[in-house]
Design a protein around this motif. Structure first.
Motif, PDB file in Angstrom:
ATOM      1  N   ARG A 236      53.183 104.506  41.594  1.00  0.00           N
ATOM      2  CA  ARG A 236      53.549 103.257  40.922  1.00  0.00           C
ATOM      3  C   ARG A 236      54.705 102.560  41.636  1.00  0.00           C
ATOM      4  O   ARG A 236      54.737 101.333  41.718  1.00  0.00           O
ATOM      5  N   GLU A 239      53.301 100.698  44.493  1.00  0.00           N
ATOM      6  CA  GLU A 239      52.674  99.439  44.074  1.00  0.00           C
ATOM      7  C   GLU A 239      53.725  98.353  43.868  1.00  0.00           C
ATOM      8  O   GLU A 239      53.541  97.196  44.279  1.00  0.00           O
ATOM      9  N   ARG A 242      55.059  97.265  47.190  1.00  0.00           N
ATOM     10  CA  ARG A 242      54.078  96.436  47.895  1.00  0.00           C
ATOM     11  C   ARG A 242      54.132  94.988  47.405  1.00  0.00           C
ATOM     12  O   ARG A 242      54.054  94.043  48.197  1.00  0.00           O
TER      13      ARG A 242
END
Length: 416
Positions: A236, A239, A242
């Motif tokens: 997570r 993510e 990113r």
């Protein structure tokens, strides 16, 4: 049930051993140390700190990531220990250890004990204007964990560079759980949630703040059974990182915080730091940034025992009470966090228990109890009792935890 010697001495390792039935710390007879220096006293094995530091650094290096290890100062701030850690590597070298701090007082302490601002990472919470009055002039890198804090710093220091402390809503805990006091399904006071990232970034942009670090507190005392949850947490975080990268944030570091545990009871195995580092590489390696960790427990918990004298023995309504010349003001981790506490009779470290004992301290409060109904060998007044693996969150929490000062007091003798 008969207790085996191995179960009694599950904590034994080089530097914490039983020799001829007696407890030794760093090769020294624990009871003799207590007699020589007086009690209560913490006895430190600094070699253990070095072993743990090098284990993390080596695991990250072997996993192919640019790793950085910092010590969480709130866990341990004894000057002698800090001098030892400082000497493990010159600033900027592969063996150097940085510091994680969480208050202006800890910043001052870190600088006074040999760390430059560039080696210090600040991740606190609920920063006041007074905090910023002290922090901003130092040039310390701030990781901010609330949108309101981003706005506060932006108004005070527009155009500066900060980090985001994120909350991925999952974290590895002791026993394999996925809820901690820092992160989980239940909202906590820490970190920016995934659905808040856009808002946080908008506030930062309004003040021309550059986001170069993603910080997360991944867990609380997790061992190998917590690695699957740890991996979910890191996924997570990847993510969220990113998203920030795609939004143009020049991320140079992903800070995975602390939470790495050490065994606390018989049957538990030490954390496999190779597997831990492999998870970091798998999910964070593609960003090609520094990946850091800043543990407290993992680095220093096993480095100290606390020695206290049994000053009273008295049976009351069938309960044997052993009173120590130490109290919760001296060793408070058990009382604050509910941490497990293993007690050992120094002269009989591998002797089978004789009966259950309730062990109390010398503070004039009813709940100043280190253990209730714990099996111990036959005791006598004058024995030295050792609390095992208390090198973190004990001495450092005496008086001013996180080096936050005590509250002031004011007194009025009239009413208006």
């Amino acid at each position: 049930m008969r207790t085996t010697q191995q179960q009694q001495t599950w904590w034994a390792r080089p530097g914490l051993e039983v020799r001829d039935g007696r407890l030794t710390v760093a090769g020294r007879d624990a009871e003799s140390v207590a007699r020589q220096h007086g009690t209560p006293i913490y006895v430190h094995d600094l070699v253990r700190v070095q072993e743990q530091v090098r284990a993390l650094q080596g695991a990250m290096r072997d996993a192919g990531i640019r790793g950085l290890v910092r010590l969480a100062l709130k866990a341990q701030r004894e000057p002698e220990l800090l001098a030892f850690v400082r000497a493990l590597g010159d600033p900027g070298s592969s063996g150097a250890v940085g510091l994680d701090v969480c208050s202006p007082g800890e910043v001052r302490w870190a600088v006074d004990h040999g760390w430059s601002p560039a080696e210090i990472s600040y991740t606190g919470t609920n920063l006041s204007e007074g905090d910023l009055d002290e922090l901003l002039p130092t040039g310390i890198h701030l990781n901010l964990d609330l949108i309101s804090q981003i706005d506060r710093v932006g108004r005070r220091a527009p155009g500066s560079t900060i980090g985001f402390r994120v909350n991925p809503r999952v974290g590895a805990s002791h026993g394999g759980g996925d809820e901690t006091l820092y992160t989980g399904d239940r909202p906590t006071k820490f970190g920016i949630f995934p659905d808040q990232l856009e808002q946080a970034l908008a506030v930062a942009r309004r003040h021309r703040l550059t986001i170069d670090t993603v910080h997360v507190h991944v867990g609380d005392g997790f061992l190998n059974d917590g690695l699957p949850v740890f991996e979910r947490t890191v996924e997570r975080v990847a993510e969220m990182t990113r998203f920030l990268v795609t939004e143009g944030c020049p991320i140079v570091e992903i800070n995975t915080g602390g939470g790495l545990g050490v065994p606390q009871r018989a049957g538990e195995r030490a954390l496999d730091v190779g597997d831990w580092a492999s998870i970091l590489t798998r999910h964070l390696g593609p960003f090609d940034v520094v990946v850091s960790a800043e543990p407290g427990d993992f680095l220093v918990k096993e480095a100290a025992v606390h020695l206290a004298e049994v000053v009273t023995l008295e049976e009351r309504d069938g309960v044997l009470f052993a009173g120590l010349d130490s109290g919760w003001n001296v060793m408070c981790e058990h009382f604050v966090y509910g941490s497990l506490l293993d007690l050992v009779v120094c002269r009989a470290a591998d002797v089978e228990p004789d009966r259950e004992v309730t062990v109390g301290g010398n503070i004039n409060e009813g709940d100043d109890l280190f253990a209730e109904d714990v099996p111990l060998p036959a005791l006598r007044e004058g024995d030295i009792l050792a609390a095992i693996n208390v090198g973190s969150y004990n001495a450092s929490m005496t008086g001013e935890h996180c080096l936050r000062p005590p509250a002031r007091a004011v007194f009025f003798q009239d009413r208006i």
